[in-house]
Design a protein around this motif. Structure first.
Motif, mmCIF file in Angstrom:
data_model
loop_
_atom_site.group_PDB
_atom_site.id
_atom_site.type_symbol
_atom_site.label_atom_id
_atom_site.label_comp_id
_atom_site.label_asym_id
_atom_site.label_seq_id
_atom_site.Cartn_x
_atom_site.Cartn_y
_atom_site.Cartn_z
ATOM 1 N N PHE A 105 0.866 -1.175 0.000
ATOM 2 C CA PHE A 105 0.000 0.000 0.000
ATOM 3 C C PHE A 105 0.905 1.227 0.000
ATOM 4 C CE2 PHE A 105 -4.005 -2.101 0.831
ATOM 5 C CZ PHE A 105 -3.594 -3.324 1.353
ATOM 6 N N PHE A 106 0.594 2.167 -0.886
ATOM 7 C CA PHE A 106 1.504 3.290 -1.114
ATOM 8 C C PHE A 106 0.978 4.602 -0.553
ATOM 9 C CE2 PHE A 106 5.014 1.945 -3.760
ATOM 10 C CZ PHE A 106 4.618 0.683 -4.137
ATOM 11 N N GLY A 107 1.928 5.448 -0.173
ATOM 12 C CA GLY A 107 1.617 6.834 0.135
ATOM 13 C C GLY A 107 1.468 7.636 -1.143
ATOM 14 N N TYR B 33 4.282 -13.928 -5.749
ATOM 15 C CA TYR B 33 3.056 -13.159 -5.925
ATOM 16 C C TYR B 33 3.301 -12.105 -7.000
ATOM 17 C CZ TYR B 33 2.499 -15.249 -1.355
ATOM 18 O OH TYR B 33 2.454 -16.146 -0.324
ATOM 19 N N LEU B 34 2.310 -11.904 -7.814
ATOM 20 C CA LEU B 34 2.387 -10.922 -8.887
ATOM 21 C C LEU B 34 1.297 -9.880 -8.703
ATOM 22 C CD1 LEU B 34 2.870 -13.546 -11.694
ATOM 23 C CD2 LEU B 34 4.588 -11.854 -11.036
ATOM 24 N N PHE B 35 1.600 -8.666 -9.112
ATOM 25 C CA PHE B 35 0.664 -7.563 -8.926
ATOM 26 C C PHE B 35 0.659 -6.661 -10.157
ATOM 27 C CE2 PHE B 35 0.782 -8.553 -4.447
ATOM 28 C CZ PHE B 35 2.104 -8.855 -4.179
ATOM 29 N N TRP B 36 -0.453 -5.963 -10.324
ATOM 30 C CA TRP B 36 -0.523 -4.840 -11.252
ATOM 31 C C TRP B 36 -1.007 -3.619 -10.484
ATOM 32 C CZ3 TRP B 36 0.970 -3.867 -16.172
ATOM 33 C CH2 TRP B 36 1.332 -4.975 -16.971
ATOM 34 N N TYR B 37 -0.353 -2.486 -10.798
ATOM 35 C CA TYR B 37 -0.736 -1.200 -10.228
ATOM 36 C C TYR B 37 -0.967 -0.203 -11.368
ATOM 37 C CZ TYR B 37 0.892 -2.505 -5.523
ATOM 38 O OH TYR B 37 1.057 -3.096 -4.289
ATOM 39 N N LYS B 38 -1.845 0.749 -11.089
ATOM 40 C CA LYS B 38 -2.100 1.847 -12.018
ATOM 41 C C LYS B 38 -1.649 3.153 -11.376
ATOM 42 C CE LYS B 38 -6.009 4.288 -14.223
ATOM 43 N NZ LYS B 38 -7.488 4.274 -14.421
ATOM 44 N N LEU B 45 -0.267 5.515 -6.599
ATOM 45 C CA LEU B 45 -0.278 4.147 -7.116
ATOM 46 C C LEU B 45 -1.531 3.444 -6.629
ATOM 47 C CD1 LEU B 45 3.436 3.284 -6.801
ATOM 48 C CD2 LEU B 45 2.081 2.725 -8.771
ATOM 49 N N VAL B 46 -2.308 2.935 -7.576
ATOM 50 C CA VAL B 46 -3.566 2.263 -7.267
ATOM 51 C C VAL B 46 -3.400 0.775 -7.530
ATOM 52 C CG1 VAL B 46 -6.013 2.090 -7.850
ATOM 53 C CG2 VAL B 46 -4.865 4.330 -7.922
ATOM 54 N N TYR B 90 1.154 1.958 -16.034
ATOM 55 C CA TYR B 90 0.798 0.695 -15.393
ATOM 56 C C TYR B 90 2.077 -0.062 -15.049
ATOM 57 C CZ TYR B 90 -3.991 1.556 -16.776
ATOM 58 O OH TYR B 90 -5.241 2.105 -16.921
ATOM 59 N N PHE B 91 2.115 -0.530 -13.805
ATOM 60 C CA PHE B 91 3.287 -1.258 -13.321
ATOM 61 C C PHE B 91 2.916 -2.691 -12.971
ATOM 62 C CE2 PHE B 91 6.380 2.073 -12.978
ATOM 63 C CZ PHE B 91 5.659 3.230 -12.752
ATOM 64 N N CYS B 92 3.796 -3.601 -13.352
ATOM 65 C CA CYS B 92 3.723 -4.989 -12.937
ATOM 66 C C CYS B 92 4.773 -5.174 -11.838
ATOM 67 C CB CYS B 92 4.021 -5.884 -14.135
ATOM 68 S SG CYS B 92 3.955 -7.656 -13.820
ATOM 69 N N ALA B 93 4.473 -5.996 -10.833
ATOM 70 C CA ALA B 93 5.405 -6.167 -9.718
ATOM 71 C C ALA B 93 5.417 -7.617 -9.253
ATOM 72 C CB ALA B 93 5.016 -5.236 -8.561
ATOM 73 N N LEU B 94 6.503 -7.986 -8.572
ATOM 74 C CA LEU B 94 6.734 -9.367 -8.143
ATOM 75 C C LEU B 94 7.222 -9.396 -6.705
ATOM 76 C CD1 LEU B 94 7.438 -12.452 -8.712
ATOM 77 C CD2 LEU B 94 9.652 -11.625 -9.516
#
Lengths: 115, 114
Positions: A105-107, B33-38, B45-46, B90-94
């Motif tokens: 969770f980001f600031g 675990y993989l994630f996508w953020y907008k 970052l959402v 858009y970001f992908c994360a691991l």
């Protein structure tokens, strides 16, 4: 509602100054992170803390240090700010281990300009 | 070492077109675990989605869908019938299971043209 709060949205500092970026989370998360975001480079991990007083270097720790004296607060310190540290800094927190909600969770970010 | 690659730096499509954002990852962990953020122009970052390595089911949420394929180490994101409000980075994360560090790709900047 989960919340990660960074103390400043915008900051302007002079070269050579000692700079503190503060981050507070109210979710009782063990993990906290500091990232730096630059155009074309994405988010790069500076430091990671997995508990009070515990820290690990990320990919780009040079020129930075951190402090975590309390669980909810994670500070990023620029000992002697330089112009190449002008950037957007993002703080985040997460739960540890193989939990259900493993995301960070980001600031809102701190845009730091060093002149 | 863990790595996330988003080969598409910038994409532009006309509104209502479908668009797929690619994400390829590298890890030696068996659980991850993989994630996508907008990240819209406002900068925050959402979080969009998480997927763990045990769950290869694809997921659909409205106009968004995600295709996770362990065989190709990919976790691609498709927006159907794109809208101008989808314009963002858009970001992908691991995240692996040996430590809790979360590593991000460099992001894909998506422009939806009216």
């Amino acid at each position: 509602d989960v919340k990660v709060t960074q103390s400043s949205r915008y900051l302007v500092k002079r070269t050579g100054e000692k700079v503190f970026l503060e981050c507070v989370q109210d979710m009782d998360h063990e993990n906290m992170f500091w990232y730096r975001q630059d155009p074309g480079l994405g988010l790069r991990l500076i430091y990671f803390s997995y508990d009070v007083k515990m820290k690990e270097k990320g990919d780009i720790p040079e020129g930075y240090s951190v402090s975590r004296e309390k669980k909810e607060r994670f500070s990023l310190i620029l000992e002697s700010a330089s112009t190449n540290q002008t950037s957007m800094y993002l703080c985040a927190s997460s739960v540890p281990g193989q939990a259900v909600f493993t995301e960070a969770f980001f600031g809102q970010g701190t845009r730091l300009t060093v002149v | 070492a863990q790595k996330v690659t988003q080969a598409q730096t910038e994409i532009s499509v006309v509104e209502k077109e479908d668009v797929t954002l690619d994400c390829v990852y590298e890890t030696r962990d068996t659980t991850y675990y993989l994630f996508w953020y907008k990240q819209p122009p406002s900068g925050e970052l959402v979080f969009l989605i998480r997927r763990n390595s045990f769950d290869e089911q694809n997921e659909i949420s409205g106009r968004y869908s995600w295709n996770f394929q362990k065989s190709t180490s990919s976790f691609n994101f498709t927006i159907t019938a794109s809208q101008v409000v989808d314009s963002a980075v858009y970001f992908c994360a691991l995240r692996g299971n040996r430590d809790d560090k979360i590593i991000f790709g460099k992001g894909t900047r998506l422009h939806i043209l009216p």
